[in-house]
Design a protein around this motif. Structure first.
Motif, PDB file in Angstrom:
ATOM      1  N   TYR A   1      -4.489   4.942  -3.413  1.00 40.36           N
ATOM      2  CA  TYR A   1      -5.274   6.129  -3.118  1.00 40.36           C
ATOM      3  C   TYR A   1      -5.763   6.011  -1.819  1.00 40.36           C
ATOM      4  O   TYR A   1      -6.302   5.310  -1.446  1.00 40.36           O
ATOM      5  N   THR A   2      -5.294   7.143  -1.254  1.00 42.29           N
ATOM      6  CA  THR A   2      -5.828   7.590   0.042  1.00 42.29           C
ATOM      7  C   THR A   2      -6.177   9.246   0.033  1.00 42.29           C
ATOM      8  O   THR A   2      -5.980   9.794  -0.693  1.00 42.29           O
ATOM      9  N   ASP A   3      -7.101   9.482   1.360  1.00 42.08           N
ATOM     10  CA  ASP A   3      -7.434  10.581   1.425  1.00 42.08           C
ATOM     11  C   ASP A   3      -7.797  11.165   2.788  1.00 42.08           C
ATOM     12  O   ASP A   3      -8.639  10.725   3.503  1.00 42.08           O
ATOM     13  N   ILE A   4      -6.617  11.751   3.310  1.00 47.06           N
ATOM     14  CA  ILE A   4      -6.602  11.965   4.424  1.00 47.06           C
ATOM     15  C   ILE A   4      -7.518  13.152   4.931  1.00 47.06           C
ATOM     16  O   ILE A   4      -7.930  13.079   6.129  1.00 47.06           O
ATOM     17  N   ASP A   5      -7.975  13.970   3.904  1.00 48.61           N
ATOM     18  CA  ASP A   5      -9.139  14.891   4.451  1.00 48.61           C
ATOM     19  C   ASP A   5     -10.519  14.125   4.766  1.00 48.61           C
ATOM     20  O   ASP A   5     -11.204  14.461   5.726  1.00 48.61           O
ATOM     21  N   LYS A   6     -10.657  13.157   3.950  1.00 50.77           N
ATOM     22  CA  LYS A   6     -11.871  12.367   4.426  1.00 50.77           C
ATOM     23  C   LYS A   6     -11.930  11.486   5.637  1.00 50.77           C
ATOM     24  O   LYS A   6     -12.552  10.998   6.101  1.00 50.77           O
ATOM     25  N   ASP A   7     -10.661  10.618   5.456  1.00 51.15           N
ATOM     26  CA  ASP A   7     -10.302   9.766   6.377  1.00 51.15           C
ATOM     27  C   ASP A   7      -9.415   9.734   7.685  1.00 51.15           C
ATOM     28  O   ASP A   7      -9.500   8.813   8.467  1.00 51.15           O
ATOM     29  N   GLU A   8      -8.959  10.868   7.722  1.00 43.20           N
ATOM     30  CA  GLU A   8      -8.028  11.328   8.872  1.00 43.20           C
ATOM     31  C   GLU A   8      -7.204  10.224   9.682  1.00 43.20           C
ATOM     32  O   GLU A   8      -6.296   9.813   8.986  1.00 43.20           O
ATOM     33  N   SER A   9      -7.572   9.763  10.762  1.00 35.38           N
ATOM     34  CA  SER A   9      -6.926   8.751  11.512  1.00 35.38           C
ATOM     35  C   SER A   9      -7.119   7.443  10.719  1.00 35.38           C
ATOM     36  O   SER A   9      -6.236   6.573  11.166  1.00 35.38           O
ATOM     37  N   TYR A  10      -7.859   7.205   9.734  1.00 36.21           N
ATOM     38  CA  TYR A  10      -7.682   5.801   9.093  1.00 36.21           C
ATOM     39  C   TYR A  10      -6.672   5.973   8.024  1.00 36.21           C
ATOM     40  O   TYR A  10      -6.568   4.663   7.345  1.00 36.21           O
ATOM     41  N   THR A  11      -6.226   6.846   7.668  1.00 33.94           N
ATOM     42  CA  THR A  11      -5.196   7.052   6.637  1.00 33.94           C
ATOM     43  C   THR A  11      -3.760   6.324   7.040  1.00 33.94           C
ATOM     44  O   THR A  11      -3.358   6.820   8.129  1.00 33.94           O
ATOM     45  N   PRO A  12      -3.212   5.617   6.264  1.00 36.75           N
ATOM     46  CA  PRO A  12      -2.010   5.156   6.776  1.00 36.75           C
ATOM     47  C   PRO A  12      -0.869   6.078   6.587  1.00 36.75           C
ATOM     48  O   PRO A  12      -0.668   6.838   5.699  1.00 36.75           O
ATOM     49  N   CYS A  13       0.235   5.928   7.568  1.00 39.12           N
ATOM     50  CA  CYS A  13       1.440   6.919   7.538  1.00 39.12           C
ATOM     51  C   CYS A  13       2.671   6.080   7.289  1.00 39.12           C
ATOM     52  O   CYS A  13       3.634   6.604   7.108  1.00 39.12           O
ATOM     53  N   LYS A  14       2.348   4.745   7.020  1.00 43.22           N
ATOM     54  CA  LYS A  14       3.682   4.027   6.820  1.00 43.22           C
ATOM     55  C   LYS A  14       2.959   2.833   6.047  1.00 43.22           C
ATOM     56  O   LYS A  14       2.027   2.274   6.489  1.00 43.22           O
ATOM     57  N   ILE A  15       3.823   2.668   4.951  1.00 43.86           N
ATOM     58  CA  ILE A  15       3.377   1.189   3.910  1.00 43.86           C
ATOM     59  C   ILE A  15       4.530   0.387   3.859  1.00 43.86           C
ATOM     60  O   ILE A  15       5.798   0.817   3.695  1.00 43.86           O
ATOM     61  N   ARG A  16       4.623  -0.835   4.058  1.00 39.00           N
ATOM     62  CA  ARG A  16       5.595  -1.807   3.538  1.00 39.00           C
ATOM     63  C   ARG A  16       5.078  -2.681   2.518  1.00 39.00           C
ATOM     64  O   ARG A  16       3.886  -3.116   2.379  1.00 39.00           O
ATOM     65  N   ILE A  17       5.922  -2.887   1.608  1.00 35.69           N
ATOM     66  CA  ILE A  17       5.498  -3.729   0.398  1.00 35.69           C
ATOM     67  C   ILE A  17       6.652  -5.084   0.529  1.00 35.69           C
ATOM     68  O   ILE A  17       7.734  -4.897   0.536  1.00 35.69           O
ATOM     69  N   LEU A  18       5.981  -6.086   0.613  1.00 35.59           N
ATOM     70  CA  LEU A  18       6.739  -7.416   0.710  1.00 35.59           C
ATOM     71  C   LEU A  18       6.315  -8.308  -0.486  1.00 35.59           C
ATOM     72  O   LEU A  18       5.298  -8.314  -1.126  1.00 35.59           O
ATOM     73  N   ALA A  19       7.449  -9.399  -0.815  1.00 30.27           N
ATOM     74  CA  ALA A  19       6.974  -9.977  -2.038  1.00 30.27           C
ATOM     75  C   ALA A  19       7.852 -11.317  -2.053  1.00 30.27           C
ATOM     76  O   ALA A  19       8.845 -11.407  -1.108  1.00 30.27           O
ATOM     77  N   GLY A  20       7.246 -12.342  -2.729  1.00 31.73           N
ATOM     78  CA  GLY A  20       7.907 -13.674  -2.518  1.00 31.73           C
ATOM     79  C   GLY A  20       7.092 -14.730  -3.556  1.00 31.73           C
ATOM     80  O   GLY A  20       6.369 -14.208  -4.381  1.00 31.73           O
ATOM     81  N   THR A  21       7.476 -15.973  -3.320  1.00 36.17           N
ATOM     82  CA  THR A  21       6.559 -16.814  -4.007  1.00 36.17           C
ATOM     83  C   THR A  21       5.269 -17.374  -3.377  1.00 36.17           C
ATOM     84  O   THR A  21       4.478 -17.816  -4.121  1.00 36.17           O
ATOM     85  N   THR A  22       5.497 -17.322  -2.071  1.00 39.96           N
ATOM     86  CA  THR A  22       4.464 -17.595  -1.182  1.00 39.96           C
ATOM     87  C   THR A  22       4.283 -16.894  -0.062  1.00 39.96           C
ATOM     88  O   THR A  22       5.169 -15.966   0.200  1.00 39.96           O
ATOM     89  N   SER A  23       3.158 -16.778   0.834  1.00 39.95           N
ATOM     90  CA  SER A  23       3.279 -16.040   2.262  1.00 39.95           C
ATOM     91  C   SER A  23       4.300 -16.292   3.018  1.00 39.95           C
ATOM     92  O   SER A  23       4.523 -15.793   3.957  1.00 39.95           O
ATOM     93  N   ASN A  24       5.013 -17.629   2.867  1.00 43.68           N
ATOM     94  CA  ASN A  24       5.837 -18.070   3.479  1.00 43.68           C
ATOM     95  C   ASN A  24       7.456 -17.428   3.672  1.00 43.68           C
ATOM     96  O   ASN A  24       8.299 -17.620   4.444  1.00 43.68           O
TER      97      ASN A  24
END
Length: 169
Positions: free
Chosen positions: A63-86
């Motif tokens: 959930y994002t709100d560009i009207d309220k958050d303006e420059s705080y709104t992300p314009c790029k999102i990456r989703i990563l996954a695995g068994t650990t952070s490594n």
């Protein structure tokens, strides 16, 4: 937001790369879009979810709100996954630069993801903003099938969360 997919967010342990005082990780899953997580630091900002057992994840909703958050709104999102952070691998890369996101953004995964560890990365904001604000984040599991809760089950559980712990290893 209504969905037939179960919200499995609460089954994981959540951490964030950074946060402003009073705008921490708990605001991501409090079901209140007037509160938000706000990062505090250098890009990329991240939200990490670690599950004690592998979970089947079909959709990630943000959930994002560009009207309220303006420059705080992300314009790029990456989703990563695995068994650990490594051993994280890129699962989905979303560019929102041509849109102005307001409300729940549903990011279905091309293939259902079985993972112990999921990381959502926010590398870029609108208007070159430094910090990011996210007003809600959910991880959704598979929709229950008609035959999922048959009486053949050993234990009489009726929710996907209970089925996660139905068998012993």
């Amino acid at each position: 937001m209504t969905s037939k997919q179960p919200d499995i967010s609460r089954l994981g342990f959540w951490t964030v790369s950074s946060s402003k005082q009073g705008q921490g990780v708990g605001n991501l899953t409090d079901n209140n879009t007037t509160t938000y997580w706000q990062s505090d630091g250098q890009h990329p900002h991240t939200v990490s979810i670690k599950f004690p057992t592998r979970h089947d994840i079909h959709t990630i909703s943000i959930y994002t709100d560009i009207d309220k958050d303006e420059s705080y709104t992300p314009c790029k999102i990456r989703i990563l996954a695995g068994t650990t952070s490594n051993d994280l691998q890129l699962v989905k890369d979303v560019d929102l630069a041509a849109t102005e996101p307001h409300g729940w953004l549903s990011l279905p995964l091309v293939e259902p993801l079985m993972a112990h560890f999921v990381q959502i990365e926010f590398p870029l904001n609108y208007e070159n903003g430094r910090d990011v604000r996210i007003r809600g984040l959910r991880l959704l599991g598979p929709p229950p099938s008609d035959g999922m809760f048959k009486n053949e089950r050993i234990l009489p559980f009726t929710t996907p969360e209970f089925h996660t712990y139905e068998s012993l290893r």
